[in-house]
Design a protein around this motif. Sequence first.
Motif, short mmCIF file in Angstrom:
data_model
loop_
_atom_site.label_atom_id
_atom_site.label_comp_id
_atom_site.label_asym_id
_atom_site.label_seq_id
_atom_site.Cartn_x
_atom_site.Cartn_y
_atom_site.Cartn_z
N LEU A 1 0.83 -1.21 0.00
CA LEU A 1 0.00 0.00 0.00
C LEU A 1 0.86 1.26 0.00
O LEU A 1 0.55 2.23 -0.70
CB LEU A 1 -0.96 -0.01 1.20
CG LEU A 1 -1.89 1.21 1.33
CD1 LEU A 1 -2.71 1.45 0.07
CD2 LEU A 1 -2.82 1.05 2.54
N GLN B 1 1.98 1.78 -3.51
CA GLN B 1 0.87 2.22 -4.38
C GLN B 1 0.53 3.70 -4.14
O GLN B 1 0.28 4.45 -5.08
CB GLN B 1 -0.35 1.32 -4.12
CG GLN B 1 -0.12 -0.10 -4.65
CD GLN B 1 -1.05 -1.13 -4.05
OE1 GLN B 1 -1.38 -1.08 -2.85
NE2 GLN B 1 -1.48 -2.09 -4.86
N LEU B 2 0.57 4.11 -2.87
CA LEU B 2 0.27 5.51 -2.58
C LEU B 2 1.39 6.43 -3.05
O LEU B 2 1.14 7.56 -3.49
CB LEU B 2 -0.01 5.70 -1.08
CG LEU B 2 -1.27 4.98 -0.56
CD1 LEU B 2 -1.43 5.20 0.94
CD2 LEU B 2 -2.52 5.43 -1.30
N PHE C 1 3.18 5.90 -5.73
CA PHE C 1 2.92 6.01 -7.18
C PHE C 1 1.79 7.01 -7.44
O PHE C 1 1.92 7.89 -8.31
CB PHE C 1 2.55 4.63 -7.73
CG PHE C 1 2.10 4.64 -9.17
CD1 PHE C 1 3.03 4.63 -10.20
CD2 PHE C 1 0.75 4.62 -9.49
CE1 PHE C 1 2.62 4.63 -11.54
CE2 PHE C 1 0.33 4.61 -10.82
CZ PHE C 1 1.27 4.62 -11.84
N LEU C 2 0.70 6.89 -6.70
CA LEU C 2 -0.45 7.78 -6.94
C LEU C 2 -0.11 9.23 -6.62
O LEU C 2 -0.63 10.15 -7.25
CB LEU C 2 -1.67 7.30 -6.12
CG LEU C 2 -2.30 6.01 -6.65
CD1 LEU C 2 -3.33 5.46 -5.66
CD2 LEU C 2 -2.96 6.22 -8.01
N ARG C 3 0.79 9.46 -5.65
CA ARG C 3 1.23 10.83 -5.38
C ARG C 3 2.15 11.32 -6.52
O ARG C 3 2.04 12.46 -6.97
CB ARG C 3 1.97 10.93 -4.05
CG ARG C 3 1.07 10.77 -2.84
CD ARG C 3 1.72 11.33 -1.57
NE ARG C 3 3.01 10.73 -1.28
CZ ARG C 3 3.19 9.58 -0.64
NH1 ARG C 3 2.14 8.88 -0.21
NH2 ARG C 3 4.40 9.11 -0.42
N ILE D 1 2.23 10.52 -9.68
CA ILE D 1 1.57 10.83 -10.95
C ILE D 1 0.70 12.08 -10.87
O ILE D 1 0.18 12.54 -11.89
CB ILE D 1 0.77 9.64 -11.54
CG1 ILE D 1 -0.40 9.26 -10.65
CG2 ILE D 1 1.69 8.45 -11.83
CD1 ILE D 1 -1.34 8.23 -11.31
N ASP D 2 0.55 12.67 -9.69
CA ASP D 2 -0.11 13.98 -9.59
C ASP D 2 0.57 14.98 -10.51
O ASP D 2 -0.07 15.92 -11.00
CB ASP D 2 -0.06 14.48 -8.14
CG ASP D 2 -1.12 15.53 -7.83
OD1 ASP D 2 -2.31 15.18 -7.82
OD2 ASP D 2 -0.76 16.70 -7.63
N LEU E 1 1.45 14.74 -13.48
CA LEU E 1 0.98 14.78 -14.87
C LEU E 1 0.06 15.99 -15.09
O LEU E 1 -0.09 16.47 -16.23
CB LEU E 1 0.25 13.48 -15.23
CG LEU E 1 0.02 13.23 -16.72
CD1 LEU E 1 1.33 13.17 -17.49
CD2 LEU E 1 -0.78 11.94 -16.96
N LEU F 1 5.57 0.81 -8.09
CA LEU F 1 4.46 -0.05 -7.63
C LEU F 1 4.98 -1.41 -7.14
O LEU F 1 6.11 -1.79 -7.46
CB LEU F 1 3.48 -0.28 -8.79
CG LEU F 1 2.62 0.91 -9.19
CD1 LEU F 1 1.97 0.67 -10.55
CD2 LEU F 1 1.55 1.19 -8.14
N LEU G 1 -0.67 18.53 -5.49
CA LEU G 1 0.25 18.21 -4.39
C LEU G 1 1.41 19.20 -4.30
O LEU G 1 1.96 19.42 -3.23
CB LEU G 1 0.79 16.78 -4.54
CG LEU G 1 -0.18 15.68 -4.11
CD1 LEU G 1 0.41 14.30 -4.41
CD2 LEU G 1 -0.51 15.79 -2.61
N HIS H 1 -7.44 11.20 -12.00
CA HIS H 1 -6.65 10.68 -10.88
C HIS H 1 -7.45 9.62 -10.11
O HIS H 1 -6.92 8.56 -9.75
CB HIS H 1 -6.22 11.84 -9.98
CG HIS H 1 -4.90 11.60 -9.31
ND1 HIS H 1 -4.21 12.57 -8.66
CD2 HIS H 1 -4.14 10.47 -9.18
CE1 HIS H 1 -3.08 12.07 -8.17
NE2 HIS H 1 -3.02 10.80 -8.47
N TYR I 1 -8.33 -3.09 -2.11
CA TYR I 1 -8.73 -2.61 -0.78
C TYR I 1 -10.23 -2.33 -0.67
O TYR I 1 -10.69 -1.75 0.32
CB TYR I 1 -7.93 -1.35 -0.41
CG TYR I 1 -6.44 -1.60 -0.51
CD1 TYR I 1 -5.78 -2.32 0.48
CD2 TYR I 1 -5.70 -1.16 -1.60
CE1 TYR I 1 -4.41 -2.60 0.37
CE2 TYR I 1 -4.34 -1.42 -1.71
CZ TYR I 1 -3.71 -2.14 -0.73
OH TYR I 1 -2.37 -2.42 -0.84
#
Lengths: 192, 192
Positions: free
Chosen positions: A6, A9-10, A12-14, A16-17, A19, A107, B29, B43, B54
């Motif tokens: 997790l 994954q978080l 990665f999600l931060r 790609i902000d 973009l 990831l 961010l 996003h 999850y």
Amino acid sequence: MQSTALEKQLAFLREIDRLKTVVRQSSLLDKSRKENSAEHSWHLAMYALILSEYACGPINKNRVIQMLLLHDIVEIDVGDFPIHSESSNESQTEQESRAAERLFGLLPQQQGNELLGLWQEFERAETDDAKFAKALDRFQPLLVNVFTGGGTWIESSVSFEQVFSRYGPIIKRGAPLLWAVCEQWVTRHFGE
Amino acid sequence: MQSTALEKQLAFLREIDRLKTVVRQSSLLDKSRKENSAEHSWHLAMYALILSEYACGPINKNRVIQMLLLHDIVEIDVGDFPIHSESSNESQTEQESRAAERLFGLLPQQQGNELLGLWQEFERAETDDAKFAKALDRFQPLLVNVFTGGGTWIESSVSFEQVFSRYGPIIKRGAPLLWAVCEQWVTRHFGE
């Protein structure tokens, strides 16, 4: 200390902000500003959701949507290569591959490999899913140019023939009926 | 003259370009500017793609992605209702329903009805797919607030208890493990 799945994954999600800060050549339809690559990716996913019936062959709409959601994230590292620029294709491909490995490498391994594979499939454009995704990625900016009175074609002094050769083969291969509409628009736009 | 199916679909895809001009309360961010609802939708679709394991129950990841791609398009007509505002919920629901009917009504009838149904399912939040989608729609801005040092919580003087009551139930219901992470973040953020 090892990161959990997790946490990766978080991260990665931060990451790609970013973009959302990559600015493309195309503008919004109201011409208020240039489009960024995150909102472009959203719009293309909506194009796939709405226009799947016009694909060249039997496609999996949901795979195409996933492909289009992540097709541009390499631009976080390398920026947007405009269709009408003179950049070297070889160096672009290498840079984008390195970026994809870095980003999907954030990831958990199995998930990262799956999404890297989907990105590579888009880039190779050999499957029907990828051909349709590539067609939409050309169709959307063409539509924007037509409906904003010329857009990047005027800015970059692009001719009728160049529009046909740069957009035509890719749109026609992935979505022939959409190209038929483009031909009418482009012919009318250039007064040919 | 009757519009063809494709003409209707392209009119819809042009109309939703306006979602790129709807500005939300949350920032990027890097705090360079506020986020717009189109890039937010991109996003969230990526959140669903990456974090589906999850979910509270058995979900269809691709339906959740579709739901999140279109969940905010009503804001084209009615704007973004911030989570920390005092607006009347009843009038908000009515306005959004009218907007959904207008926007999905631009599409060919069957396609429009299908997508309107998906939007209504998201709004009702009764299925596992919709509960997970709603949880992500709360989780992402919470993450942004935590990783930007407070964000809209500081701007709107939101307390520890208000964060727990406004985000907690919805995130916990749809993605209990993500809420467990949020509890740690929020507790640390408010120094409780």
